[in-house]
Motif scaffolding. Structure first.
Motif, PDB file in Angstrom:
ATOM      1  N   LEU A 142       0.840  -1.193   0.000  1.00 12.55           N
ATOM      2  CA  LEU A 142       0.000   0.000   0.000  1.00 12.55           C
ATOM      3  C   LEU A 142       0.877   1.246   0.000  1.00 12.55           C
ATOM      4  O   LEU A 142       1.656   1.467   0.922  1.00 12.55           O
ATOM      5  CB  LEU A 142      -0.899   0.005   1.241  1.00 12.55           C
ATOM      6  CG  LEU A 142      -1.807   1.235   1.422  1.00 12.55           C
ATOM      7  CD1 LEU A 142      -2.892   1.272   0.340  1.00 12.55           C
ATOM      8  CD2 LEU A 142      -2.433   1.240   2.817  1.00 12.55           C
ATOM      9  N   LEU A 143       0.737   2.073  -1.046  1.00 13.35           N
ATOM     10  CA  LEU A 143       1.461   3.340  -1.149  1.00 13.35           C
ATOM     11  C   LEU A 143       0.633   4.439  -0.499  1.00 13.35           C
ATOM     12  O   LEU A 143      -0.503   4.677  -0.892  1.00 13.35           O
ATOM     13  CB  LEU A 143       1.720   3.665  -2.622  1.00 13.35           C
ATOM     14  CG  LEU A 143       2.304   5.050  -2.950  1.00 13.35           C
ATOM     15  CD1 LEU A 143       3.686   5.220  -2.335  1.00 13.35           C
ATOM     16  CD2 LEU A 143       2.364   5.247  -4.471  1.00 13.35           C
ATOM     17  N   VAL A 144       1.211   5.118   0.499  1.00 21.25           N
ATOM     18  CA  VAL A 144       0.525   6.177   1.229  1.00 21.25           C
ATOM     19  C   VAL A 144       1.265   7.489   1.003  1.00 21.25           C
ATOM     20  O   VAL A 144       2.479   7.575   1.233  1.00 21.25           O
ATOM     21  CB  VAL A 144       0.469   5.878   2.750  1.00 21.25           C
ATOM     22  CG1 VAL A 144      -0.351   6.932   3.480  1.00 21.25           C
ATOM     23  CG2 VAL A 144      -0.076   4.481   3.008  1.00 21.25           C
ATOM     24  N   ASN A 145       0.535   8.516   0.558  1.00 28.31           N
ATOM     25  CA  ASN A 145       1.191   9.797   0.287  1.00 28.31           C
ATOM     26  C   ASN A 145       0.135  10.862   0.056  1.00 28.31           C
ATOM     27  O   ASN A 145      -1.070  10.575   0.044  1.00 28.31           O
ATOM     28  CB  ASN A 145       2.094   9.687  -0.938  1.00 28.31           C
ATOM     29  CG  ASN A 145       3.244  10.687  -0.931  1.00 28.31           C
ATOM     30  OD1 ASN A 145       3.395  11.471  -0.003  1.00 28.31           O
ATOM     31  ND2 ASN A 145       4.061  10.665  -1.973  1.00 28.31           N
ATOM     32  N   LEU A 168      -2.417  12.890   8.705  1.00 31.51           N
ATOM     33  CA  LEU A 168      -3.205  11.972   9.533  1.00 31.51           C
ATOM     34  C   LEU A 168      -3.082  10.539   9.022  1.00 31.51           C
ATOM     35  O   LEU A 168      -2.976   9.590   9.815  1.00 31.51           O
ATOM     36  CB  LEU A 168      -4.666  12.405   9.542  1.00 31.51           C
ATOM     37  CG  LEU A 168      -4.968  13.804  10.093  1.00 31.51           C
ATOM     38  CD1 LEU A 168      -6.448  14.133   9.921  1.00 31.51           C
ATOM     39  CD2 LEU A 168      -4.553  13.910  11.548  1.00 31.51           C
ATOM     40  N   ALA A 169      -3.104  10.388   7.698  1.00 27.52           N
ATOM     41  CA  ALA A 169      -2.987   9.051   7.117  1.00 27.52           C
ATOM     42  C   ALA A 169      -1.627   8.438   7.424  1.00 27.52           C
ATOM     43  O   ALA A 169      -1.527   7.240   7.761  1.00 27.52           O
ATOM     44  CB  ALA A 169      -3.206   9.123   5.608  1.00 27.52           C
ATOM     45  N   LEU A 170      -0.579   9.243   7.319  1.00 27.43           N
ATOM     46  CA  LEU A 170       0.752   8.733   7.631  1.00 27.43           C
ATOM     47  C   LEU A 170       0.856   8.343   9.100  1.00 27.43           C
ATOM     48  O   LEU A 170       1.446   7.312   9.441  1.00 27.43           O
ATOM     49  CB  LEU A 170       1.805   9.786   7.275  1.00 27.43           C
ATOM     50  CG  LEU A 170       2.020  10.024   5.779  1.00 27.43           C
ATOM     51  CD1 LEU A 170       2.851  11.283   5.559  1.00 27.43           C
ATOM     52  CD2 LEU A 170       2.703   8.823   5.120  1.00 27.43           C
ATOM     53  N   ALA A 171       0.286   9.183   9.971  1.00 28.51           N
ATOM     54  CA  ALA A 171       0.313   8.865  11.406  1.00 28.51           C
ATOM     55  C   ALA A 171      -0.411   7.550  11.685  1.00 28.51           C
ATOM     56  O   ALA A 171       0.031   6.759  12.535  1.00 28.51           O
ATOM     57  CB  ALA A 171      -0.314  10.009  12.201  1.00 28.51           C
ATOM     58  N   TRP A 172      -1.507   7.311  10.977  1.00 27.41           N
ATOM     59  CA  TRP A 172      -2.246   6.059  11.141  1.00 27.41           C
ATOM     60  C   TRP A 172      -1.360   4.854  10.833  1.00 27.41           C
ATOM     61  O   TRP A 172      -1.477   3.800  11.460  1.00 27.41           O
ATOM     62  CB  TRP A 172      -3.469   6.068  10.222  1.00 27.41           C
ATOM     63  CG  TRP A 172      -4.257   4.802  10.225  1.00 27.41           C
ATOM     64  CD1 TRP A 172      -4.205   3.792   9.313  1.00 27.41           C
ATOM     65  CD2 TRP A 172      -5.208   4.381  11.220  1.00 27.41           C
ATOM     66  NE1 TRP A 172      -5.066   2.773   9.647  1.00 27.41           N
ATOM     67  CE2 TRP A 172      -5.708   3.109  10.820  1.00 27.41           C
ATOM     68  CE3 TRP A 172      -5.707   4.967  12.380  1.00 27.41           C
ATOM     69  CZ2 TRP A 172      -6.656   2.422  11.543  1.00 27.41           C
ATOM     70  CZ3 TRP A 172      -6.665   4.269  13.113  1.00 27.41           C
ATOM     71  CH2 TRP A 172      -7.126   3.020  12.696  1.00 27.41           C
ATOM     72  N   HIS A 173      -0.457   5.056   9.884  1.00 26.26           N
ATOM     73  CA  HIS A 173       0.452   3.974   9.492  1.00 26.26           C
ATOM     74  C   HIS A 173       1.813   4.091  10.181  1.00 26.26           C
ATOM     75  O   HIS A 173       2.810   3.556   9.691  1.00 26.26           O
ATOM     76  CB  HIS A 173       0.620   3.966   7.971  1.00 26.26           C
ATOM     77  CG  HIS A 173      -0.616   3.563   7.227  1.00 26.26           C
ATOM     78  ND1 HIS A 173      -1.094   2.271   7.214  1.00 26.26           N
ATOM     79  CD2 HIS A 173      -1.492   4.295   6.487  1.00 26.26           C
ATOM     80  CE1 HIS A 173      -2.197   2.211   6.492  1.00 26.26           C
ATOM     81  NE2 HIS A 173      -2.462   3.426   6.041  1.00 26.26           N
ATOM     82  N   ARG A 174       1.855   4.796  11.290  1.00 21.67           N
ATOM     83  CA  ARG A 174       3.048   4.940  12.122  1.00 21.67           C
ATOM     84  C   ARG A 174       4.203   5.554  11.349  1.00 21.67           C
ATOM     85  O   ARG A 174       5.344   5.071  11.384  1.00 21.67           O
ATOM     86  CB  ARG A 174       3.450   3.588  12.720  1.00 21.67           C
ATOM     87  CG  ARG A 174       2.342   2.914  13.518  1.00 21.67           C
ATOM     88  CD  ARG A 174       2.872   1.768  14.363  1.00 21.67           C
ATOM     89  NE  ARG A 174       3.579   0.772  13.599  1.00 21.67           N
ATOM     90  CZ  ARG A 174       2.995  -0.225  12.928  1.00 21.67           C
ATOM     91  NH1 ARG A 174       1.668  -0.327  12.907  1.00 21.67           N
ATOM     92  NH2 ARG A 174       3.711  -1.114  12.273  1.00 21.67           N
ATOM     93  N   ALA A 175       3.903   6.638  10.632  1.00 26.38           N
ATOM     94  CA  ALA A 175       4.917   7.368   9.884  1.00 26.38           C
ATOM     95  C   ALA A 175       4.643   8.862  10.022  1.00 26.38           C
ATOM     96  O   ALA A 175       3.591   9.274  10.492  1.00 26.38           O
ATOM     97  CB  ALA A 175       4.906   6.960   8.412  1.00 26.38           C
ATOM     98  N   SER A 176       5.597   9.665   9.595  1.00 26.81           N
ATOM     99  CA  SER A 176       5.446  11.121   9.677  1.00 26.81           C
ATOM    100  C   SER A 176       5.622  11.735   8.301  1.00 26.81           C
ATOM    101  O   SER A 176       6.003  11.060   7.336  1.00 26.81           O
ATOM    102  CB  SER A 176       6.488  11.713  10.635  1.00 26.81           C
ATOM    103  OG  SER A 176       7.796  11.590  10.087  1.00 26.81           O
TER     104      SER A 176
END
Length: 257
Positions: free
Chosen positions: A5-8, A41-49
């Motif tokens: 899953l690519l998150v950005n 918020l999406a990155l935080a959900w996936h434990r990223a910043s």
């Protein structure tokens, strides 16, 4: 097992770099794209910043930044589809990739964001296409805040936009010097991550056909922007960037849709 899953944030060049890489590798992937600000918020959900992006979630693993993503997934691709060769050539590819990613792309970002943010209707498809249904209506209300956040976080200004053109032009000079001996690609006879990263980093500022960042059509942007875009598009490096899309990107991708 689910595909990675690519998150950005939706309009980021790094989004299209990763999309293109997965396509070229022949690997399925999923996407979680978001309007600027909402992506945090999406990155935080996936434990990223925000500093980690883009992020690829693969099971319990997280691969952060273009460099980490390509370093992990490229060796998994078929030999003939790899973008980072082994050995000394691979190190040269990574050095060139880093320049087009870290240096030249900043010029594209400063010029295009500064000018397109003045015209909400031009940048809106890039911000919202493919994002969760709740985000575009909220972004309509929050657009002044989103615009302010981007200007502040990216250091956007008229002066930096002008510097951005010079930065991109220097990158084009570098490409044209490399290609001056007649080689088909930046590092010789093989399409590599350096070619892909240069093309994607140049794509927004030449409005390349095939770039999947949902940019406006040339005729829609202000005349002063058209002048800059056409000048860069017609340079040998601009022609090279478009050729990379024509030769190595799926035809279904469209700059304006």
């Amino acid at each position: 097992m689910k595909a990675p899953l690519l998150v950005n944030l939706a309009p980021a060049v790094s989004t299209d770099v990763c999309r293109w890489c997965f396509e070229y590798w022949g690997m399925a992937h999923r996407e979680s794209m978001h309007v600027p600000i909402f992506h945090v918020l999406a990155l935080a959900w996936h434990r990223a910043s925000n500093s980690d992006r883009p992020v690829v979630v693969d099971g319990s693993d997280r691969y952060k930044t273009e460099a980490e993503i390509t370093a992990h997934f490229d060796p998994l691709a078929p030999t003939e589809r790899r973008l980072i060769p082994d050995g000394e050539l691979g190190q040269r590819v990574l050095a060139e990739t880093n320049y087009y990613h870290k240096t030249m792309r900043s010029g594209t970002v400063h010029y295009m964001y500064w000018n397109l943010l003045k015209h909400k209707q031009l940048i809106w498809p890039s911000f919202t296409t493919g994002t969760p249904g709740v985000e575009p209506p909220l972004a309509q209300v929050l657009y002044p805040l989103i615009k302010f956040a981007l200007i502040t976080s990216l250091g956007l200004s008229e002066a930096n936009a002008a510097k951005g053109i010079k930065t991109v032009s220097a990158g084009f000079d570098r490409v044209e010097a490399a290609l001056s001996d007649g080689r088909p690609y930046l590092l010789g006879e093989q399409f590599t991550l350096a070619d892909l990263t240069f093309a994607a980093s140049a794509a927004p500022i030449i409005l390349a056909n095939g770039y999947a960042g949902h940019m406006p059509e040339l005729e829609a942007v202000p005349v002063d922007m058209q002048t800059v875009i056409l000048e860069l598009r017609q340079r040998p490096a601009g022609i090279f960037a478009q050729r990379m899309y024509d030769l190595h990107r799926k035809k279904s991708s469209n700059a304006g849709s």
